[in-house]
Design an enzyme around this catalytic site. Structure first.
Site, mmCIF file in Angstrom:
data_model
loop_
_atom_site.group_PDB
_atom_site.id
_atom_site.type_symbol
_atom_site.label_atom_id
_atom_site.label_comp_id
_atom_site.label_asym_id
_atom_site.label_seq_id
_atom_site.Cartn_x
_atom_site.Cartn_y
_atom_site.Cartn_z
ATOM 1 N N HIS A 35 -10.439 -27.930 3.395
ATOM 2 C CA HIS A 35 -10.276 -29.354 3.687
ATOM 3 C C HIS A 35 -11.221 -29.807 4.802
ATOM 4 C CE1 HIS A 35 -5.872 -28.971 2.173
ATOM 5 N NE2 HIS A 35 -6.503 -29.759 1.333
ATOM 6 N N CYS A 56 -1.649 -29.086 9.280
ATOM 7 C CA CYS A 56 -1.030 -29.149 7.936
ATOM 8 C C CYS A 56 0.473 -29.302 7.958
ATOM 9 C CB CYS A 56 -1.318 -27.868 7.161
ATOM 10 S SG CYS A 56 -2.956 -27.258 7.324
HETATM 11 C C1 CIR Z 1 -2.970 -25.090 -0.399
HETATM 12 O O1 CIR Z 1 -3.885 -24.391 -0.807
HETATM 13 O O2 CIR Z 1 -2.780 -26.233 -0.817
HETATM 14 C C2 CIR Z 1 -2.024 -24.519 0.624
HETATM 15 N N1 CIR Z 1 -1.849 -23.124 0.381
HETATM 16 C C3 CIR Z 1 -2.554 -24.745 2.020
HETATM 17 C C4 CIR Z 1 -2.636 -26.195 2.377
HETATM 18 C C5 CIR Z 1 -3.057 -26.402 3.788
HETATM 19 N N2 CIR Z 1 -3.056 -27.776 4.106
HETATM 20 C C6 CIR Z 1 -3.917 -28.360 4.914
HETATM 21 O O3 CIR Z 1 -4.855 -27.734 5.367
HETATM 22 N N3 CIR Z 1 -3.772 -29.648 5.137
#
Ligand code: CIR
Length: 253
Positions: A159, A246
């Site tokens: 991201h 997150c």
């Molecule tokens: C994903 O791949 O969507 C989750 N395992 C991790 C998401 C992390 N979110 C973020 O960085 N905003």
């Protein structure tokens, strides 16, 4: 100030993974670290909303991806990973108490982790999760409130906010391997220590910065600039590709 959070799912080991190899995740340890994160947010002055986990949603702890909260409105996203789309309902219900809601529609996809709001400019990472249609949708939904949406190329990480986050009123913390800092010309740039590539994800919570305890070298760089850093243990959910931004949605009241 309110922080919306959600418990770690007992199925977190089945999370989405893009750039990391799957390694065992200790659920109990992840929960303990998440509790510590919530305590650090509470100590920073946030009232904590703790939504229950859903065992059918391995990534539900990562609430950041489900919404973009602005002072005027909250945009409910359509996450890029199909497995994550059912996460939005519970978060939208919680947000509805604090903001009017607008929602993205198919085919747009966007993860909140790709969205960095800096004053009236919304920087959005162009990634596997966030499509051009998602960026256009965010632009259309926020233009009525006077926001400008700027798309930013991201290369090598999940991201935009894996690569750049705000750490003070003036400064951004950046990993220049993953995003070109020239996109943020009006900002002072702090570069992560090269030994800590995942060190660019920091959570500005009021005047302090919640920061993964593991990144000691970059932490020293931040403190040398007078930034108050609160180290939090975050390595268990890091195995699920999650960082400190997150796990919450921060709401100014
Ligand atoms: C994903 O791949 O969507 C989750 N395992 C991790 C998401 C992390 N979110 C973020 O960085 N905003």
């Amino acid at each position: 100030m309110i922080a919306i959070t959600r418990d770690v799912s007992p199925s977190v080991a089945a999370c989405e993974l893009t750039h990391l190899e799957r390694t065992p995740i200790d659920y109990e340890r992840a929960c303990r670290q998440h509790d510590e994160y919530r305590r650090a947010l509470a100590a920073a002055g946030f009232e904590i909303v703790a939504l229950p986990a859903d065992a059918a949603l391995p990534d539900c702890v990562f609430v950041e991806d489900t919404a973009v909260v602005l002072d005027e409105v909250a945009v409910i996203t359509r996450p890029g990973a199909a497995s994550r789309r059912p996460e939005v309902g519970a978060v939208a219900a919680a947000l509805a108490r604090h903001r009017p809601l607008v929602a993205m529609e198919a085919p747009a996809t966007l993860d909140g982790g790709d969205v960095l709001v800096l004053d009236r400019t919304i920087f959005v990472g162009s990634t596997e999760r966030t499509s051009e249609a998602g960026i256009d949708s965010l632009r259309a939904l926020t233009a009525p409130y006077g926001y400008e949406v700027v798309a930013v190329p991201v290369d090598g990480c999940l991201h935009l906010k894996t690569a750049v986050t705000q750490v003070s009123r003036e400064a951004l913390l950046v990993n220049p391997e993953w995003v070109n800092p020239s996109a943020f010309a009006d900002w002072e740039i702090v570069t992560v220590d090269p030994a800590e590539p995942f060190g660019a994800n920091a959570l500005l919570a009021g005047t302090r910065v919640l920061y993964p305890a593991a990144w000691t070298r970059t932490r020293t760089l931040l403190e040398a600039r007078g930034i108050e850093v609160v180290p939090v243990p975050a390595d268990e959910l890091a195995k699920a590709e999650g960082g400190v931004t997150c796990c919450s949605l921060l709401i100014r009241s």
